[in-house]
Design an enzyme around this catalytic site. Structure first.
Site, PDB file in Angstrom:
ATOM      1  N   ASP A  13       0.812  -1.227   0.000  1.00 28.35           N
ATOM      2  CA  ASP A  13       0.000   0.000   0.000  1.00 28.35           C
ATOM      3  C   ASP A  13       0.840   1.270   0.000  1.00 28.35           C
ATOM      4  O   ASP A  13       0.435   2.300   0.554  1.00 28.35           O
ATOM      5  CB  ASP A  13      -0.968   0.020   1.201  1.00 28.35           C
ATOM      6  CG  ASP A  13      -1.866  -1.205   1.217  1.00 28.35           C
ATOM      7  OD1 ASP A  13      -2.204  -1.693   0.118  1.00 28.35           O
ATOM      8  OD2 ASP A  13      -2.230  -1.667   2.304  1.00 28.35           O
ATOM      9  N   GLU A  14       1.982   1.214  -0.639  1.00 27.78           N
ATOM     10  CA  GLU A  14       2.877   2.375  -0.675  1.00 27.78           C
ATOM     11  C   GLU A  14       2.462   3.377  -1.757  1.00 27.78           C
ATOM     12  O   GLU A  14       2.974   4.504  -1.780  1.00 27.78           O
ATOM     13  CB  GLU A  14       4.319   1.927  -0.949  1.00 27.78           C
ATOM     14  CG  GLU A  14       4.929   0.988   0.096  1.00 27.78           C
ATOM     15  CD  GLU A  14       4.718  -0.485  -0.242  1.00 27.78           C
ATOM     16  OE1 GLU A  14       3.882  -0.774  -1.134  1.00 27.78           O
ATOM     17  OE2 GLU A  14       5.373  -1.343   0.368  1.00 27.78           O
ATOM     18  N   LYS A  16       1.894   1.963  -5.167  1.00 28.79           N
ATOM     19  CA  LYS A  16       2.414   1.349  -6.407  1.00 28.79           C
ATOM     20  C   LYS A  16       1.498   1.629  -7.592  1.00 28.79           C
ATOM     21  O   LYS A  16       1.959   1.966  -8.677  1.00 28.79           O
ATOM     22  CB  LYS A  16       2.571  -0.174  -6.216  1.00 28.79           C
ATOM     23  CG  LYS A  16       3.573  -0.550  -5.135  1.00 28.79           C
ATOM     24  CD  LYS A  16       3.617  -2.045  -4.907  1.00 28.79           C
ATOM     25  CE  LYS A  16       2.371  -2.622  -4.263  1.00 28.79           C
ATOM     26  NZ  LYS A  16       2.119  -2.168  -2.877  1.00 28.79           N
ATOM     27  N   GLY A  40      -4.460  -4.419  -3.759  1.00 26.91           N
ATOM     28  CA  GLY A  40      -5.464  -3.394  -4.046  1.00 26.91           C
ATOM     29  C   GLY A  40      -4.714  -2.141  -4.443  1.00 26.91           C
ATOM     30  O   GLY A  40      -4.039  -1.531  -3.617  1.00 26.91           O
ATOM     31  N   HIS A  41      -4.739  -1.820  -5.721  1.00 23.64           N
ATOM     32  CA  HIS A  41      -3.981  -0.682  -6.244  1.00 23.64           C
ATOM     33  C   HIS A  41      -4.940   0.414  -6.688  1.00 23.64           C
ATOM     34  O   HIS A  41      -5.835   0.163  -7.485  1.00 23.64           O
ATOM     35  CB  HIS A  41      -3.084  -1.143  -7.409  1.00 23.64           C
ATOM     36  CG  HIS A  41      -2.050  -2.152  -6.982  1.00 23.64           C
ATOM     37  ND1 HIS A  41      -1.200  -2.768  -7.856  1.00 23.64           N
ATOM     38  CD2 HIS A  41      -1.730  -2.640  -5.749  1.00 23.64           C
ATOM     39  CE1 HIS A  41      -0.404  -3.592  -7.197  1.00 23.64           C
ATOM     40  NE2 HIS A  41      -0.713  -3.545  -5.910  1.00 23.64           N
ATOM     41  N   GLN A 224       2.052  -6.138  -3.023  1.00 22.43           N
ATOM     42  CA  GLN A 224       2.549  -6.230  -1.637  1.00 22.43           C
ATOM     43  C   GLN A 224       3.853  -5.422  -1.484  1.00 22.43           C
ATOM     44  O   GLN A 224       4.032  -4.456  -2.204  1.00 22.43           O
ATOM     45  CB  GLN A 224       2.740  -7.700  -1.220  1.00 22.43           C
ATOM     46  CG  GLN A 224       1.430  -8.471  -1.047  1.00 22.43           C
ATOM     47  CD  GLN A 224       0.835  -8.993  -2.342  1.00 22.43           C
ATOM     48  OE1 GLN A 224       1.509  -9.642  -3.121  1.00 22.43           O
ATOM     49  NE2 GLN A 224      -0.422  -8.737  -2.582  1.00 22.43           N
TER      50      GLN A 224
END
Ligand code: GDP
Ligand code: IMO
Ligand code: MG
Length: 430
Positions: A13-14, A16, A40-41, A224
């Site tokens: 969750d950075e 991406k 989840g993007h 991830q």
């Protein structure tokens, strides 16, 4: 020009999705190489929000080829649902712009059920998984009883493979007190969904070889993050795939030389969703503030993300183990208005000081962060699109992080919107 692998350098969750979407303007092909619909993007384009789990984030731009590589575990029903949602949002998804690897492993309903059964079993270590069946599907893949995309072309083969699969799963389910799986019903469900999946099936390593021959730019999209990597992460509180950039080659069918630049996506603070160690976690109002300003809720499960200070030791480890060339620092704007910021520069375990995260669970639980305090900034960085627009103390924060993690900052992200991105060094022009 260089191919770029985009990977998470923390616990996922950075940001991406945002960065892959932004970079994909110049890419020809975008490839997912591991994970599944546990990812989840989020993409925000002129106010419209797109949430992707299995589809590569390049799909939203027309004219790009999106590939789901062999390293991904594919839930056929989840994939079809996601395609439909995107079509409803006006995105064109067809068998020209989407290819899925014929040798990718499928996630079946029994995998999701087993994932949930284990999570709910108090005798087990609770991981806090997404309950999407990711772990059980990878287990079957490695155990050589997995059902793959190309198996859907052959009903007899499928039938035989289901017998072997259920020998294992029904024994397990019996032990767990769960209802047994009916092989005929599973076969019927798979033959029913088969044509809709096979429509996209392809020999993707060949498509990638052609792309190489035609000097096309390929963007590899990780899911991830490094600390969720099955080998290098906070095991057993990890996911069931390798999330580091090395996996991009194996998970899509190209050689390691095809990845020229590894872009590590790094949040300007830290979050984690699910169980497991988190040395810089803030259980006070500071952490709560980060969560609120950063809207830190999981895309897949809606769970509240745990928040904490930036952990430079952990990100430096991700840089080293994953071969990260440069960093995209995201969500800098979430730190706006904070008087001071802490950065973890080392760990204390009893009377020892460590410059890395230990692999042993007992030691991991004892890790205490050693902090350095930096000055915050009161001006807004939200939506900044140039380096010059950043307050001097924000620049100082970025420079200190760069020094501590031993990797240069290539991009800075200052809002969820696609264009609110500062380019410092172009990853494609390696
Ligand atoms: P991913 O899994 O790495 O793609 O990240 P997620 O989409 O799960 O979570 C990142 C969240 O932060 C999403 O809601 C994004 O829209 C949002 N986001 C990404 N970059 C920024 C940024 O620079 N600032 C802010 N405020 N939000 C961002
Ligand atoms: P993206 O790609 C954050 C976490 C789960 C759990 C652990 C194992 O959006 O960054 P799993 O269902 O994979 O077996 O769960 O991994 N997890 C993620 N956390 N972002 C993700 O993906 C994640 N995918 C899995 O919360 O702790
Ligand atoms: Mg996410």
């Amino acid at each position: 020009m260089a191919n770029v692998a985009v990977v998470g350098s923390q616990w996922g969750d950075e940001g991406k999705g945002k960065l892959v979407d932004w970079l994909s303007e110049r890419a020809d092909v975008v490839v997912r190489f591991q994970g599944g619909h546990n990812a989840g993007h989020t993409l925000v384009i002129d106010g419209t929000v797109y949430k992707l789990s299995l589809l590569p984030s390049g799909i939203v731009r027309g004219g790009k080829m999106s590939i789901i590589g062999n390293g991904v575990v594919i839930d056929p029903w989840a994939l079809l649902k996601e395609i439909q949602t995107l079509r409803d949002q006006g995105v064109d998804v067809n068998n020209d712009n989407l290819k899925i690897a014929e040798n990718a492993t499928l996630i079946l309903p029994l995998h999701g059920e087993l994932d949930a059964l284990r999570e709910d079993n108090t005798a087990n270590v609770k991981i806090g998984t997404t309950r999407r069946g990711i772990g059980p599907a990878y287990e079957d893949k490695v155990a050589r009883r997995g059902i793959r995309v190309s198996d859907l072309t052959d009903t007899q083969l499928l039938k035989d493979k289901i017998v072997v699969l259920l020998q294992h799963h029904n024994a397990l389910r019996k032990g767990l007190g769960a209802e047994l799986v009916d092989g005929d019903a599973l076969l019927a469900a798979l033959t029913d969904v088969a044509p809709n999946i096979l429509e996209f099936s392809d020999v993707v390593w060949k498509r990638l070889d052609e792309a190489k021959r035609d000097r096309k730019l390929v963007l590899f999209e990780g899911a991830q993050g490094a600390m969720l990597d099955n080998d290098h992460g906070t095991y057993p509180y990890v996911t069931s795939s390798n999330t580091l950039a090395g996996q991009a080659a194996v998970g899509s069918g190209v050689g390691p030389g095809a990845i020229n630049y590894v872009l590590g996506i790094t949040k300007a603070y830290t979050t984690r969703v699910g169980e497991g160690p988190f040395p810089t976690e803030l259980l006070d109002e500071v952490g709560q503030g980060l969560g609120e300003r950063g809207h830190e809720f999981g895309v897949v499960t809606g769970r509240k993300r745990r928040c904490g200070w930036f952990d430079a030791v952990m990100v430096r480890q991700a840089v080293k183990t994953g071969g990260i060339t440069g960093i995209a620092l995201t969500k800098l704007d979430v730190l706006d208005g904070m008087d001071e910021l802490k950065v973890c520069v080392g760990y204390r375990v009893g009377d020892k000081t460590l410059d890395y995260f230990p692999s042993n669970m007992t030691e991991q639980a004892k890790v205490e962060p050693i902090y350095e305090t930096l000055e915050g900034w009161s001006d807004s960085t939200f939506g900044a699109r140039s380096w010059d627009a950043l307050p001097a103390t924000a620049v100082k924060y970025i420079r200190r992080i760069e020094e501590l993690i031993e990797a240069p900052i290539s991009l800075v992200s200052t809002s969820p919107e696609r264009e609110d991105t500062i380019l410092v060094r172009d990853p494609f022009s390696d």
